[in-house]
Design a protein around this motif. Sequence first.
Motif, PDB file in Angstrom:
ATOM      1  N   PHE A  90       0.722  -1.329   0.151  1.00  6.99           N
ATOM      2  CA  PHE A  90       0.215  -0.017  -0.225  1.00  6.99           C
ATOM      3  C   PHE A  90       0.969   1.203  -0.091  1.00  6.99           C
ATOM      4  O   PHE A  90       2.096   1.325   0.598  1.00  6.99           O
ATOM      5  CB  PHE A  90      -1.061   0.035   0.953  1.00  6.99           C
ATOM      6  CG  PHE A  90      -0.767  -0.160   2.429  1.00  6.99           C
ATOM      7  CD1 PHE A  90      -1.141   1.050   3.477  1.00  6.99           C
ATOM      8  CD2 PHE A  90      -0.110  -1.346   2.857  1.00  6.99           C
ATOM      9  CE1 PHE A  90      -0.474   0.727   4.636  1.00  6.99           C
ATOM     10  CE2 PHE A  90       0.210  -1.494   4.427  1.00  6.99           C
ATOM     11  CZ  PHE A  90       0.025  -0.452   5.159  1.00  6.99           C
ATOM     12  N   ALA A  91       0.273   2.400  -0.746  1.00  5.06           N
ATOM     13  CA  ALA A  91       1.049   3.582  -1.134  1.00  5.06           C
ATOM     14  C   ALA A  91       1.316   4.309   0.405  1.00  5.06           C
ATOM     15  O   ALA A  91       0.236   4.391   1.385  1.00  5.06           O
ATOM     16  CB  ALA A  91       0.333   4.473  -2.037  1.00  5.06           C
ATOM     17  N   VAL A  92       2.372   4.945   0.306  1.00  8.00           N
ATOM     18  CA  VAL A  92       2.612   6.166   1.483  1.00  8.00           C
ATOM     19  C   VAL A  92       3.409   7.075   0.770  1.00  8.00           C
ATOM     20  O   VAL A  92       4.281   6.769  -0.029  1.00  8.00           O
ATOM     21  CB  VAL A  92       3.527   5.197   2.673  1.00  8.00           C
ATOM     22  CG1 VAL A  92       4.920   4.777   2.220  1.00  8.00           C
ATOM     23  CG2 VAL A  92       3.718   6.236   3.738  1.00  8.00           C
ATOM     24  N   THR A  93       3.513   8.175   1.360  1.00 12.58           N
ATOM     25  CA  THR A  93       3.976   9.515   0.880  1.00 12.58           C
ATOM     26  C   THR A  93       4.567  10.052   2.178  1.00 12.58           C
ATOM     27  O   THR A  93       4.230   9.885   3.381  1.00 12.58           O
ATOM     28  CB  THR A  93       3.067  10.518   0.302  1.00 12.58           C
ATOM     29  OG1 THR A  93       2.625  10.029  -1.072  1.00 12.58           O
ATOM     30  CG2 THR A  93       3.946  11.752   0.178  1.00 12.58           C
ATOM     31  N   ALA A  94       5.788  10.567   1.968  1.00 12.67           N
ATOM     32  CA  ALA A  94       6.863  11.189   2.932  1.00 12.67           C
ATOM     33  C   ALA A  94       5.678  11.949   4.091  1.00 12.67           C
ATOM     34  O   ALA A  94       5.103  12.681   3.462  1.00 12.67           O
ATOM     35  CB  ALA A  94       7.784  11.901   2.457  1.00 12.67           C
ATOM     36  N   ALA A  95       5.764  11.887   5.136  1.00 15.74           N
ATOM     37  CA  ALA A  95       5.199  12.577   6.219  1.00 15.74           C
ATOM     38  C   ALA A  95       3.710  11.963   6.442  1.00 15.74           C
ATOM     39  O   ALA A  95       3.003  12.332   7.467  1.00 15.74           O
ATOM     40  CB  ALA A  95       5.035  14.171   5.918  1.00 15.74           C
ATOM     41  N   ASP A  96       3.158  11.092   5.724  1.00 14.17           N
ATOM     42  CA  ASP A  96       2.025  10.235   6.141  1.00 14.17           C
ATOM     43  C   ASP A  96       1.941   9.585   7.441  1.00 14.17           C
ATOM     44  O   ASP A  96       3.251   9.353   7.994  1.00 14.17           O
ATOM     45  CB  ASP A  96       1.787   9.027   5.302  1.00 14.17           C
ATOM     46  CG  ASP A  96       1.111   9.572   3.813  1.00 14.17           C
ATOM     47  OD1 ASP A  96       0.992  10.787   3.428  1.00 14.17           O
ATOM     48  OD2 ASP A  96       0.985   8.566   2.862  1.00 14.17           O
ATOM     49  N   LEU A  97       0.590   9.352   8.075  1.00 17.49           N
ATOM     50  CA  LEU A  97       0.534   8.684   9.124  1.00 17.49           C
ATOM     51  C   LEU A  97      -0.035   7.384   8.982  1.00 17.49           C
ATOM     52  O   LEU A  97      -0.470   7.257   7.980  1.00 17.49           O
ATOM     53  CB  LEU A  97      -0.313   9.418  10.385  1.00 17.49           C
ATOM     54  CG  LEU A  97      -0.129  10.873  10.360  1.00 17.49           C
ATOM     55  CD1 LEU A  97      -1.119  11.584  11.485  1.00 17.49           C
ATOM     56  CD2 LEU A  97       1.351  10.933  10.951  1.00 17.49           C
ATOM     57  N   ILE A  98       0.350   6.306   9.919  1.00 18.65           N
ATOM     58  CA  ILE A  98      -0.266   5.056   9.807  1.00 18.65           C
ATOM     59  C   ILE A  98      -1.400   4.906  10.699  1.00 18.65           C
ATOM     60  O   ILE A  98      -1.389   5.686  11.702  1.00 18.65           O
ATOM     61  CB  ILE A  98       0.671   3.931   9.941  1.00 18.65           C
ATOM     62  CG1 ILE A  98      -0.010   2.722   9.678  1.00 18.65           C
ATOM     63  CG2 ILE A  98       1.200   4.064  11.430  1.00 18.65           C
ATOM     64  CD1 ILE A  98       1.210   1.263   9.600  1.00 18.65           C
ATOM     65  N   GLY A  99      -2.525   4.282  10.221  1.00 20.65           N
ATOM     66  CA  GLY A  99      -3.638   4.218  11.165  1.00 20.65           C
ATOM     67  C   GLY A  99      -4.284   2.625  10.948  1.00 20.65           C
ATOM     68  O   GLY A  99      -3.946   2.328  10.003  1.00 20.65           O
ATOM     69  N   GLY A 100      -5.132   2.648  11.898  1.00 24.33           N
ATOM     70  CA  GLY A 100      -5.913   1.235  11.892  1.00 24.33           C
ATOM     71  C   GLY A 100      -7.193   1.342  12.497  1.00 24.33           C
ATOM     72  O   GLY A 100      -7.575   2.237  13.335  1.00 24.33           O
ATOM     73  N   HIS A 101      -7.831   0.123  12.449  1.00 27.97           N
ATOM     74  CA  HIS A 101      -9.227  -0.180  12.947  1.00 27.97           C
ATOM     75  C   HIS A 101      -9.553  -1.517  12.690  1.00 27.97           C
ATOM     76  O   HIS A 101      -9.303  -2.042  11.717  1.00 27.97           O
ATOM     77  CB  HIS A 101     -10.083   0.790  12.134  1.00 27.97           C
ATOM     78  CG  HIS A 101     -11.688   0.535  12.569  1.00 27.97           C
ATOM     79  ND1 HIS A 101     -12.013   0.883  13.748  1.00 27.97           N
ATOM     80  CD2 HIS A 101     -12.702  -0.117  11.804  1.00 27.97           C
ATOM     81  CE1 HIS A 101     -13.570   0.598  13.813  1.00 27.97           C
ATOM     82  NE2 HIS A 101     -13.848   0.080  12.721  1.00 27.97           N
ATOM     83  N   ASP A 102     -10.168  -2.210  13.605  1.00 32.08           N
ATOM     84  CA  ASP A 102     -10.907  -3.648  13.557  1.00 32.08           C
ATOM     85  C   ASP A 102     -12.241  -3.429  12.997  1.00 32.08           C
ATOM     86  O   ASP A 102     -13.144  -2.511  13.978  1.00 32.08           O
ATOM     87  CB  ASP A 102     -10.614  -4.215  14.825  1.00 32.08           C
ATOM     88  CG  ASP A 102     -11.075  -5.793  14.709  1.00 32.08           C
ATOM     89  OD1 ASP A 102     -11.607  -6.200  13.646  1.00 32.08           O
ATOM     90  OD2 ASP A 102     -11.073  -6.404  15.720  1.00 32.08           O
ATOM     91  N   LYS A 103     -12.756  -3.659  11.989  1.00 36.44           N
ATOM     92  CA  LYS A 103     -13.869  -3.490  11.360  1.00 36.44           C
ATOM     93  C   LYS A 103     -15.094  -4.469  12.093  1.00 36.44           C
ATOM     94  O   LYS A 103     -16.173  -4.509  11.545  1.00 36.44           O
ATOM     95  CB  LYS A 103     -13.996  -3.538   9.837  1.00 36.44           C
ATOM     96  CG  LYS A 103     -13.079  -2.576   9.110  1.00 36.44           C
ATOM     97  CD  LYS A 103     -13.375  -2.314   7.693  1.00 36.44           C
ATOM     98  CE  LYS A 103     -12.509  -1.310   7.047  1.00 36.44           C
ATOM     99  NZ  LYS A 103     -13.030  -0.478   6.026  1.00 36.44           N
ATOM    100  N   ALA A 104     -14.664  -5.375  12.842  1.00 37.90           N
ATOM    101  CA  ALA A 104     -15.333  -6.423  13.529  1.00 37.90           C
ATOM    102  C   ALA A 104     -15.090  -6.067  15.255  1.00 37.90           C
ATOM    103  O   ALA A 104     -14.200  -5.708  15.541  1.00 37.90           O
ATOM    104  CB  ALA A 104     -15.087  -7.990  13.134  1.00 37.90           C
ATOM    105  N   VAL A 105     -16.129  -6.726  15.945  1.00 43.46           N
ATOM    106  CA  VAL A 105     -15.909  -6.497  17.378  1.00 43.46           C
ATOM    107  C   VAL A 105     -14.797  -7.363  17.666  1.00 43.46           C
ATOM    108  O   VAL A 105     -14.434  -8.551  17.309  1.00 43.46           O
ATOM    109  CB  VAL A 105     -17.249  -7.261  18.010  1.00 43.46           C
ATOM    110  CG1 VAL A 105     -16.989  -6.930  19.265  1.00 43.46           C
ATOM    111  CG2 VAL A 105     -18.507  -6.207  17.590  1.00 43.46           C
TER     112      VAL A 105
END
Length: 162
Positions: A90-105
Amino acid sequence: ILPQPIDIGAAAIVRGITVNFNDYSLLSMDNPATATGTLDTVEIYLNAAGVNVYVGTFYLVSGTTYHCRDVEQLGAVTSGSKQTITGLSFAVTAADLIGGHDKAVGGRIWYDTAGGLGTQLKVGDTLFVDNETAYSLQANEMMSLYGTGTEAGGAIRGWAQK
């Protein structure tokens, strides 16, 4: 010049508390992306297994609004130790942040309320490509989510024959 490594996010380690990863989308302010290219590996440390975990890269639009650049589905993620997921792209550009989420319980990510540069928090799921969302800064906080990859471009310099 060979493409250089990229890293983003904070170390995937045991931290002081855990947070429901299915209640919130979280972006890590710690260690923004060091270069532009592709992320192929994610390290994550959950206290309770994630059922349908997604990670993504995000950039600031203005104020507290971030744009989701790209997303990868990790799927089910085991708890109890650092998990390293490879083979991603997956694409990333300098200064991007990484994030996440669990789409299920289920998922609970290791988290600290002090010692970090902060997290951006939004109730619900914001991990959709091209989604723009206003987040709330949680000052000094950090989570156990880290990514690595390779810088785009670069060329090998050869020796000229005479």
